[in-house]
Design an enzyme around this catalytic site. Structure first.
Site, PDB file in Angstrom:
ATOM      1  N   SER A  44       0.849  -1.184   0.000  1.00 16.18           N
ATOM      2  CA  SER A  44       0.000   0.000   0.000  1.00 16.18           C
ATOM      3  C   SER A  44       0.892   1.245   0.000  1.00 16.18           C
ATOM      4  O   SER A  44       1.677   1.437  -0.921  1.00 16.18           O
ATOM      5  CB  SER A  44      -0.957  -0.044   1.195  1.00 16.18           C
ATOM      6  OG  SER A  44      -1.964   0.922   1.082  1.00 16.18           O
ATOM      7  N   HIS A  77      -7.905  -5.364  -0.665  1.00 20.11           N
ATOM      8  CA  HIS A  77      -6.624  -4.715  -0.397  1.00 20.11           C
ATOM      9  C   HIS A  77      -5.676  -5.641   0.356  1.00 20.11           C
ATOM     10  O   HIS A  77      -4.470  -5.424   0.357  1.00 20.11           O
ATOM     11  CB  HIS A  77      -6.860  -3.432   0.400  1.00 20.11           C
ATOM     12  CG  HIS A  77      -5.660  -2.529   0.440  1.00 20.11           C
ATOM     13  ND1 HIS A  77      -4.965  -2.147  -0.688  1.00 20.11           N
ATOM     14  CD2 HIS A  77      -5.027  -1.931   1.477  1.00 20.11           C
ATOM     15  CE1 HIS A  77      -3.962  -1.357  -0.352  1.00 20.11           C
ATOM     16  NE2 HIS A  77      -3.983  -1.208   0.953  1.00 20.11           N
TER      17      HIS A  77
END
Length: 708
Positions: free
Chosen positions: A565, A680
């Protein structure tokens, strides 16, 4: 329940902004010929993904230990000896559980008396595998919000394939079925908050104009049971340029309050209190955390606050009488003030005690604060040290006579100590061991130390080294350097069975860097590396790498880096800035195109961290590190593996896709792997997670110790 207003939304803030089906793609331009890869579900883009996946899998599965690692990871993830972490709802402790038999998972419950037993009797509330099969959906559990104090009715959130977008449906925990005619919302980025048994506050996609530019709910409505959603009454609105709007309800008897809020950016909110039928704008620093706790008010500062002749420093925790504060009085007691090495990592409340989680040079300590004789008194809790501590209340403020009013759960772990879960009570250092994770690897000879590197501007940057058994500072150790460095997220010690079995015991060294941008030393440590100063995160990370090489813990040909991320942006940037330091890069679910990040999914909500690339003065500093704009043909780069997920509706998979495509065009030969499910987190179940981990570790071993 009372809680920090800002902690209401970390998941939303770091979550996705729009449904994947809503993703749009701008036309390709000479500057960016790969915009077509932003078409998440497009046939052309997915054909490209499948081709890259096949090539990468062929190479990585050739590693001799790939199958063994994958099977070991799967066994660890499916192990029934994991700690079943719980949250209290009335008389029950609820847990979500996955194992080999229940790949999608069970939402289940038990009592504290049963939980104390080595093998508790669990009652299944929802079998997600059975539900997914019956409805022909790839459901992934996303949580439930239940209405107390009986907690019979719950708003269950189900995600397709692990995306952040959820379907919300009301569920009856006694009848164990979804409520006919109950609250139900289609897939969207939704916020739901119980007001009473027949009313909720809802923020969702109501149609055009109802979402912010960041893709979050802009409008909060009051929705009554049986009422068509279109007839729900609007009670609060944010601005289109805001990040989101939200509602938070405190139903503590005698202290009922509702707070509406609008977030102007990631760190700043405007709050409005609804109490006794009146609304009041809550005056306080907009970047502060704000908690009502019965008759008290807690304010945690992220910037200095000057009141009269007194300046309360950033990172402080202040307490005052809530009623007096609302009447305009500004008299505070500071329960915590930061130092150069101590910061406040979190807090929790029992009925009468405030529990503080304090970081002391990135090691956890616990403090208790109580009022006695009109004064606040502090007690340091004698708990395991140094490692990562957690404290969470078991008190239910909706219960009139709560036997667990002063009870809380304590967790502890470090790099070599498996997680443990203990039951504690305020005022005592005696704790009952409830559960402990077994040791999944032999840690004999593995050792841990904390070191400090000097960054480019002279700042001391801490980092942890986990040495393999028998490893010596000879420059030959396969070493993985991990970092994050953003959003005030701290990297504290953790116990990893995966690293233990696949890395430490095979001769690998792990390094975890506590670079600026994180929260290890409080808000100032974070703010030192945002926007125009983001480069400091990358300087810190490079400084740790240089120190590892100087101290002969490793050498460039044996050093790899990894991050996900924001951490994916970190390793992507440093890979290009200091390629001579590294041999391998694992770049997970990354941000990489920082010229378009704010136009993709949740990206607009992160401009307070990175800046706005549409503003020339801000693009001037962003452009210097944005990986997609800085990769060039002819650069001698370390080998890189990009991993992402098609169902990641938080950080757009287009970042990794486009970066890999551009590097392939330039002759850099990166590897790329995209899991179709997983959101994610990159994986939707234990099988996918084990497979992805095996691919990543195989890559690291192939690059950092090819002889193995």
């Amino acid at each position: 329940m009372p809680r920090l207003i800002r902690t209401l939304l970390p998941a939303l803030l770091l979550a996705g902004a729009t449904s994947l089906s809503m993703a749009t793609t701008a036309p390709a331009t000479p500057e960016d010929p790969y915009l077509w890869l932003e078409d998440v579900q497009g046939d052309k883009a997915l054909a490209w993904v499948r081709e890259r996946n096949a090539q990468s899998r062929t190479l990585l599965q050739a590693f001799p230990r790939f199958g063994t690692m994958r099977d070991t990871f799967r066994a660890i993830l499916d192990s029934r000896e994991k700690i079943p972490y719980v949250s209290r709802r009335g008389e029950h402790l609820y847990n979500f559980w996955r194992d080999a038999t229940h790949q999608r998972g069970l939402w289940r419950r038990t009592t504290l008396a049963e939980y104390r037993k080595p093998d508790p009797a669990w009652e299944t509330v929802i079998d997600l595998d059975a539900l997914a099969k019956a409805e022909n959906e790839n459901w992934v559990w996303s949580g439930a919000d239940c209405f107390g104090p009986d907690y019979q009715r719950c708003l269950v959130r189900l995600s397709r394939g692990g995306a952040d977008a959820v379907v919300a449906r009301e569920f009856d925990t006694r009848a164990k079925r979804f409520v006919d005619g109950g609250f139900k919302l289609p897939e969207a980025k939704t916020q739901l908050e119980w007001l009473d048994a027949d009313t909720v506050y809802v923020g969702t996609d109501f149609g055009p104009g109802s979402m912010t530019d960041s893709g979050y709910p802009r409008i909060i409505k009051r929705w009554k049971r049986g009422q068509p959603l279109a007839e729900a009454v609007t009670v609060f609105e944010a601005q289109p340029k805001d990040v989101y709007a939200f509602a938070s309800v405190d139903r503590t008897p005698g202290f009922e309050r509702t707070v509406f809020g609008r977030a102007s950016d990631f760190y700043n909110t405007e709050l409005t209190l609804l109490a006794d039928g009146r609304t009041t704008r809550l005056e306080r620093p907009s970047d502060s955390d704000f908690t009502f706790w019965r008759d008290q008010l807690l304010i945690q500062l992220r910037s200095d606050w000057k009141l009269g002749d007194t300046t309360w420093p950033s990172g402080s925790l202040l307490v005052t009488d809530a009623k007096a504060y609302l009447a305009g009085e500004r008299r505070f007691t500071a329960l915590f003030t930061p130092t150069a090495t101590r910061s406040l990592a979190g807090l929790s409340t029992t009925r009468g005690t405030l529990l503080l989680n304090v970081l002391d040079n990135v090691a956890g300590r616990l403090e208790e604060w109580r009022r006695a004789d009109g004064r606040w008194q502090r007690r340091e809790v004698q708990a395991p040290f140094p490692g990562t501590l957690g404290a969470s209340t078991l008190h239910d403020p909706l219960l009139k006579d709560d036997a667990l009013a002063e009870a809380y759960l304590v967790t502890y772990t470090d790099f070599l100590t498996p997680d443990s879960l203990m039951l504690a009570r305020t005022g005592s250092d005696q704790r009952e061991l409830l559960k402990a994770r077994p040791a999944f690897f032999d840690a004999t000879g593995v050792r841990v130390e904390q070191r400090f590197a000097k960054s480019k501007d002279g700042t001391r940057v801490p980092y942890f080294v986990v040495w393999a058994p028998g490893a010596k500072p000879d420059g030959r150790n396969p070493t993985l350097l991990y970092g994050y460095g953003g959003f005030e997220v701290s990297q504290q010690p953790w116990y990893s069975a995966g690293f233990g079995t696949a890395w430490y015991t095979q001769g690998g060294v792990l390094v975890v860097a506590n670079i600026r941008g994180g929260g290890e030393y409080g808000p100032a440590w974070h703010q030192a590396a945002t926007k125009a100063n983001k480069q400091k995160s990358y300087d810190d990370f490079a400084a740790v790498a240089e120190d590892l090489i100087a101290q002969k813990i490793t050498s460039p040909q044996h050093l790899g880096i990894e991050g996900g991320s924001n951490g994916g942006l970190l390793v992507g940037a440093v890979m290009l800035q200091r390629p001579e330091l590294f041999k391998a890069v694992v770049c997970q679910v990354p941000l990489l195109d920082m010229q378009r990040y704010h136009k993709l999914l949740a990206g607009a909500s992160w401009m307070a961290e990175y800046g706005n690339p549409d503003k020339a003065d801000e693009w001037a500093f962003i452009s210097k590190y944005s990986p997609y704009q800085n990769v060039r043909p002819g650069l001698k780069l370390p080998k890189v593996l990009f991993t992402t997920s098609t169902r990641d509706d938080r950080v757009h998979p287009g970042h990794a896709r486009k970066m890999a495509a551009r590097m392939l065009e330039q002759g850099h030969a990166p590897l790329y792997y995209e899991n179709i499910e997983g959101g994610h987190g990159g994986a939707a179940d234990n099988a996918q997670r084990a497979d992805l981990m095996a691919l990543e570790f195989a890559f690291l071993w192939q690059q950092l110790a090819p002889a193995q």
